[in-house]
Design an enzyme around this catalytic site. Sequence first.
Site, short mmCIF file in Angstrom:
data_model
loop_
_atom_site.label_atom_id
_atom_site.label_comp_id
_atom_site.label_asym_id
_atom_site.label_seq_id
_atom_site.Cartn_x
_atom_site.Cartn_y
_atom_site.Cartn_z
N HIS A 154 0.84 -1.22 0.00
CA HIS A 154 0.00 0.00 0.00
C HIS A 154 0.86 1.26 0.00
O HIS A 154 0.44 2.29 0.50
CB HIS A 154 -0.95 0.04 1.21
N SER A 275 14.82 22.05 -15.12
CA SER A 275 13.63 22.86 -15.37
C SER A 275 14.06 24.20 -15.94
O SER A 275 15.11 24.73 -15.56
CB SER A 275 12.87 23.05 -14.06
#
Length: 438
Positions: A154, A275
């Site tokens: 999970h 970026s």
Amino acid sequence: MKLWGGRFKNEESKLMEDFNSSLSFDKRLYFQDITGSKAHVKMLASCGILTEEEKEKITEGLNTILKEIESGILKLEGDYEDIHSFVETNLIKKIGNVGKKLHTGRSRNDQVAVDMRLYAKEKALEIVNKMEALQQVVFKLAEENPAIMPGYTHLQRAQVVTFKHHMMAYHSMFSRDIKRLEDAVDRLNENPLGCGALAGTTYSIDREITTKELNFKKTVDNYLDGVSDRDYIIELISCFSILMMHFSRLSEELILWSSKEFGFIEIDDQFATGSSIMPQKKNPDAAELIRGKTGRVYGALTSILTTMKSLPLAYNKDMQEDKEPFFDASDTVLKCISILIEMLGTLKVKKETMLKAVKKGFLNATEAADYLVNKGMPFRDAHGVIGSIVLYCEEEGCSIEDLSVEKLKEFSSLFEEDIYDFIDYENSLKKGIKKLML
Ligand code: ARG
């Protein structure tokens, strides 16, 4: 330039010619097309349908075309309908009328079927080879990093595992991918040449000769099926899809692990980008692209399945649409494998961060419960006791191993000094079946 036209009064519309033409993409099949034609001619001569001299002339012509294509003299372009017309028309231009005998006892339907099977087989085996190289890189990365790390369920820290064992999970997936591809190749390895348009041919041809010549296992059993079967394309793209699904899972983990939140690995600068606005960024683009391209391969599978749905027997022109998805999917898979080989080969594993994450995560809670079970407590009760200890530790901001035996005894009198060894992460990996992870 067409291979037909006798029964037509009006010229084909320009629009239609362009719409119908597959040369722009099936030009990739030039090698398989020429190989298939050479085998066909050899068979025709062995069966006495062509003379030895005719066979020699045609074969020589085909060899010249192959050489000229490969050296760039003959460009794979022009207003040809497809690669088959391209080769045949150029053959006739080169060797004259004898070239017109090449298509004896053959249709473009069995011709394209044999070309695609040859191509698909080659591509699948190329992918198998590359997957084996990728497995070696995964194996090396695993062997060099037996470091402990949190294992997740999970996406919550669950139990301690090793980075090695985690990577070897992908090794197992890749073994299945390879086996699946090999199985698919085994099934497609049948020769459709000789099926004609759909009903065989009146010439006494010998399909065994082309089968041997083209390295197929056997001839197909049924003519109609032989020219209209595209199962192998569907099967291979299914194999690619499963393989890409595995790649997308691995990519997702690389993306997560390289984030500041995890900090388990460092992807080499070669496989990251920056970026344009945020100077601090290092983005795991290679992994993201592999994850993204998985959708593209699934798209190819949906495309070919939809094309084949409800098609009546035998050949239909719809089937020309089998090529682009197969080419695109196999190219994509090959590119992704190459990137993964390089990216995993240069990956840095940060074992200290992984160890810290292990310590903070109560990853020895299951082992602590096993300890109590070994001392005679039923597992369900032990689960409850350790649950309360974890709750206590969370409130106190400490780990199970930080508690004194006295404290632990408040939860169960079965705790003794040996608990610390038992729940030690390294020790627990050495126990029983877990040794497999080291
Ligand atoms: N370009 C065609 C294809 O890829 C070749 C077969 C053409 N057959 C025909 N009957 N028009 O399917």
